[in-house]
Design a protein around this motif. Structure first.
Motif: not given
Length: 492
Positions: A142-156
């Motif tokens: 997700t955009w805010d880094g709260g997703g799964t499985p790697n907690k990536l955020a934003g442009a990542r």
């Protein structure tokens, strides 16, 4: 199959989209509609034609990994199909979803890892672009880094992910709650689930896009998909392997039915065209199984009337797949007759002898023969003699055609293993050690490390070492991914 049957990769993608929609409790055109909406959003966001194609591919394969974690979802939610349908519709009041949200890190993250790894591997096996593979491996970020499985955020996170997720949310939420409510729910997720700018773009254009989509018929959507640059061919067995991932105890089942049916056709003297159609039909005859929760499939003893009615609709859904995947229309029709019986006692049509082709008769007998000889959660595998006696009894009662039954029994009494399976030892021995291959066969069928240790008379730590070695050699990190890759390589 010895003559190396192939299938257009695009048709395999369509089949996997159909399987994914059933598995997620969605209408069978959900992924097709999402693909259309995602492409519209991509154009509005300034994407070029090549990037739009990537967005379409990711939309179609978004749920391709969902059979891989169905067993875990079933254990967690009780109903893997209904539970995931509720999660997609963002129904916070549904108890199973609330529980799932409360156990995010402990349970959902590992399940997301399984899904993402498998769907990315499927895209790789189909020869799709690296960008498609990468987006699928991060589809739950997700955009805010709260997703799964790697907690990536934003442009990542690949922006393709946000385009597809937004299109999917718009399709599901507008269908479930209406356009106004869907726009409100998307706006609430802006800046969290996806970038605020893209969410605003969707909300501004949603009414026009949905109206235009509804004016397009299925033929128009198919024409747009046929323009995708997926020109290569792929092995049709990948569809069978994805189907069988749903139930660990079904690992390799569809391939075995297909090889058995093809051998039976050869024994009966049918030409190559009949043999080829029967083989393909056998590979895909379990597509409709995705619409039924694992809890029903794992039920010991007699099913309730309601559960049995869902099972009876399995071949109906398989038949429906042919309407959506034009290149497999004939094979899907044959596949949907796998549970028909000559006396009309089968399902879903209750077809009788004159209505069933030679291919359907061979498939029905072959599927039963392989199933009887395979272990199930509620019973052990039957011996050759026990299975033969039951099959002969069914044929004598007029339910199976005696010709394929006789061919199966004459060919299978001393050596049950189909010809293609007999040709695999060399492939098995190259990459994995014999012990590793044994361990892999057990874990691919859902056995825990302790269960494997008991069955193979070794310590759990030794089993764990073998599992780690298998993962390293197959370049994967989950059992489902190892099972899929091993099936494709002919290792199990």
């Amino acid at each position: 199959m010895a003559d190396a049957s192939t299938l257009r990769a695009l048709d395999a993608v369509k089949a996997l989209a159909f399987i994914g929609d059933l598995s997620m409790g969605q209408p069978t055109d959900h992924s097709l509609r999402t693909s259309w909406l995602a492409a519209r959003l991509a154009v509005a966001a300034g994407y070029d034609a090549a990037q739009c194609d990537i967005v379409k591919e990711v939309s179609l394969l978004r749920w391709s990994g969902c059979t891989a974690n169905a067993a875990e979802f079933s254990a967690m939610l009780g109903d893997d199909v209904g539970g995931r349908e509720a999660m997609l519709a963002m129904r916070p009041g549904w108890g199973g979803v609330a529980e799932a949200q409360g156990r995010l890190d402990a349970t959902i993250t590992p399940l997301a890892q399984i899904h993402c790894e498998v769907s990315g591997d499927i895209a790789r096996m189909l020869g799709l672009e690296h960008a498609t593979q990468t987006a699928l491996r991060h589809i739950f970020e997700t955009w805010d880094g709260g997703g799964t499985p790697n907690k990536l955020a934003g442009a990542r996170v690949p922006e393709t992910v946000f385009l597809v997720v937004l299109a999917g949310d718009l399709e599901i939420l507008s269908r479930t709650y209406g356009l106004d409510a869907a726009q409100t729910m998307i706006e609430r997720q802006a800046g969290r689930r996806y970038p605020a700018g893209l969410a605003s773009l969707v909300c501004a254009q949603a009414a026009d896009w949905l109206a235009e989509l509804d004016r397009h018929d299925a033929a128009a959507r198919d024409e747009a998909l046929d323009a995708l640059p997926i020109h290569q061919h792929t092995a049709p067995e990948i569809i069978a392997d994805v189907i069988d991932l749903k139930l660990p105890w079904m690992a390799g089942y569809s391939r075995r039915v297909a090889e058995t049916a093809a051998d039976c056709c050869a024994c009966l003297g049918f030409d190559d065209a009949v043999r080829h159609r029967t083989y393909l039909a056998a590979l895909i005859h379990g597509m409709g199984r995705m619409a039924v929760s694992n809890a029903i499939w794992n039920t010991p003893g007699r099913l309730s009337s309601a559960a049995w009615e869902k099972v009876r609709l399995v071949p109906y859904w398989t038949a429906r797949a042919g309407k959506q995947i034009g290149a497999l229309a004939r094979e899907s029709e044959i596949a949907s007759q796998a549970y028909e019986r000559l006396d009309g006692s089968g399902y879903f049509r209750g077809a009788t002898g004159g209505m069933l082709s030679d291919e359907a008769r061979v498939l029905a007998a072959s599927a039963s023969w392989v199933a009887l000889r395979s272990a199930r959660p509620w019973r052990a595998a039957l011996s050759v003699d026990e299975a033969a006696a039951l099959l002969k009894e069914e044929a004598a009662a007029g339910r199976f055609d005696a010709r394929p039954v006789d061919a199966l029994l004459n060919a299978g009494r001393d050596d049950y293993t189909p010809s293609a399976e007999r040709a695999k030892p060399a492939a098995r021995s190259g990459l994995l050690s014999p012990r590793e291959a044994e361990v892999l066969r057990h874990i691919s069928q859902g056995a825990s490390n302790k269960e494997v240790a008991k069955a193979l008379e070794m310590s759990p730590s030794t089993v764990r070492t073998h599992v780690e070695s298998v993962f390293r050699k197959l370049e994967c990190s989950t059992r489902a991914a190892a099972t899929l890759k091993a099936s494709t390589l002919g290792l199990i």
